[in-house]
Design a protein around this motif. Structure first.
Motif, mmCIF file in Angstrom:
data_model
loop_
_atom_site.group_PDB
_atom_site.id
_atom_site.type_symbol
_atom_site.label_atom_id
_atom_site.label_comp_id
_atom_site.label_asym_id
_atom_site.label_seq_id
_atom_site.Cartn_x
_atom_site.Cartn_y
_atom_site.Cartn_z
ATOM 1 N N MET A 137 -23.750 88.696 -21.535
ATOM 2 C CA MET A 137 -24.158 89.188 -20.219
ATOM 3 C C MET A 137 -23.559 90.565 -19.969
ATOM 4 N N ASN A 140 -22.274 92.565 -22.188
ATOM 5 C CA ASN A 140 -22.534 93.553 -23.233
ATOM 6 C C ASN A 140 -23.854 94.283 -23.073
ATOM 7 N N ARG A 141 -24.786 93.631 -22.402
ATOM 8 C CA ARG A 141 -26.105 94.234 -22.278
ATOM 9 C C ARG A 141 -26.130 95.344 -21.251
ATOM 10 N N ARG A 142 -25.109 95.347 -20.383
ATOM 11 C CA ARG A 142 -25.115 96.336 -19.314
ATOM 12 C C ARG A 142 -24.524 97.646 -19.778
ATOM 13 N N ARG A 143 -25.021 98.697 -19.174
ATOM 14 C CA ARG A 143 -24.492 100.005 -19.541
ATOM 15 C C ARG A 143 -23.215 100.280 -18.760
ATOM 16 N N LYS A 144 -22.181 100.646 -19.509
ATOM 17 C CA LYS A 144 -20.929 101.007 -18.858
ATOM 18 C C LYS A 144 -21.041 102.457 -18.394
ATOM 19 N N TYR A 179 -20.220 99.313 -14.110
ATOM 20 C CA TYR A 179 -21.439 99.109 -14.901
ATOM 21 C C TYR A 179 -22.657 99.467 -14.062
#
Ligand code: TMP
Ligand code: ASP
Length: 288
Positions: A1, A3-7, A17
């Protein structure tokens, strides 16, 4: 969950994020603790969860008295949905009692009540170690215009009045705290100043009213130990976790914390942002 988001940004204690909708971001609370411009660093299991919960509560309370904040709602134990803002690069510190850098700079005994609340500004710049600045630096450097600064000062004092009362009611002295502000840009060129970042025991000094015991990040700064217990004590007194749920430092883990999950979102989606119009600065406009 995650990891898919852009930091978008990683700071010392939080990660930002990308949010689910335009104009929103997710604020993730880490367990990292730093002090003295990150020269001192540790990871304190459970700190992020407690700060997330306490910060969500305090922002919600402030929003409820009409102070606009970036807070939208809590998402889970470590994350909150907040409005995306352009951070004003100024840390605003309000002090009620002499402590920390003020006590040192002016040679005051720690614990001396100040005759009135005092406001200070620091330029947010890690390379320079967040130097103290005054209102004229802020305007001359263009970090905030006179109207924004006036808004920030009045919100800071209002927040102080309210939080002082809130903490006094649970037997805590609000010695001092640091807040940050952000800009939201409206559709028609209007600019809104809102309270941003976090308010938590990481960014406040909170002392027990009877014993003066420190229940804030000074436990880490001064190597006093017991930080997670102290933050839990604050959360218990705020009514956010049950006293019998208090967990000893070291035993704190996500699973146990999940059992305490009772975050309310009474204000979710009910942000009520006051508008301030960006106007041309008039010469000699008094701001303080
Ligand atoms: P100070 O006495 O060290 O200047 O701190 C004043 C208040 O600001 C205190 O409540 C702790 C908070 N603070 C932060 O939140 N971040 C910081 O980087 C510093 C230096 C202080
Ligand atoms: N958060 C700041 C830092 O790392 C300092 C502090 O809160 O004392 O450096």
């Amino acid at each position: 969950m995650l990891n898919r988001r852009r930091k978008l940004y990683e700071g010392k204690a939080k990660i930002i994020y990308e949010g689910p909708e335009p104009g929103t971001v997710i604020q993730y609370f880490k367990d990292d603790a730093t002090a003295f411009n990150a020269q001192k660093h540790d990871v304190i299991s459970g700190k992020g969860i407690l700060n997330n919960r306490i910060a969500a509560h305090l922002m919600t309370r402030l929003e409820s008295i009409g102070i606009p904040t970036h807070f939208i709602k809590s998402l889970n134990m470590r994350e909150q949905l907040v409005r995306s803002v352009e951070i004003v690069p100024v840390e605003v510190v309000v002090r009620n009692i002499a402590a920390g850098s003020l006590a040192k700079r002016l040679g005051l005994k720690e614990g001396t009540p100040l005759p009135r609340p005092l406001i200070e500004f620091y330029y947010k710049n890690d390379e320079l170690g967040d130097p103290m600045v005054n209102d004229d630096h802020i305007m001359a450097m263009g970090w905030a215009d006179p109207y924004e600064l006036e808004e920030m000062i009045s919100m800071a004092f209002r927040a102080n009045d309210y939080l002082n009362g809130l903490f006094a009611g649970i037997n805590l002295q609000l010695v001092d705290f640091k807040i940050e502000f952000g800009r939201i840009f409206g559709e028609y060129g209007d600019v809104y100043i809102v309270l941003a970042d976090e308010i938590s025991p990481d960014t406040c000094r909170l002392w027990d009213a009877q014993t003066n015991e420190k229940l804030d990040k000074d436990r880490f700064r001064l190597d006093l130990g017991g930080l997670v217990e102290a933050y839990q004590e604050v959360a218990v007194r705020l009514g956010l976790i049950p006293r019998e749920g208090i967990i000893k430092e070291g035993d704190f883990n996500e699973e146990l914390a999940a059992q305490l999950e009772t975050i309310e979102n009474e204000m979710a989606g009910r942000t009520n942002i006051r508008s301030i119009k960006r106007m041309r600065a008039k010469k000699g406009t008094p701001v303080v």
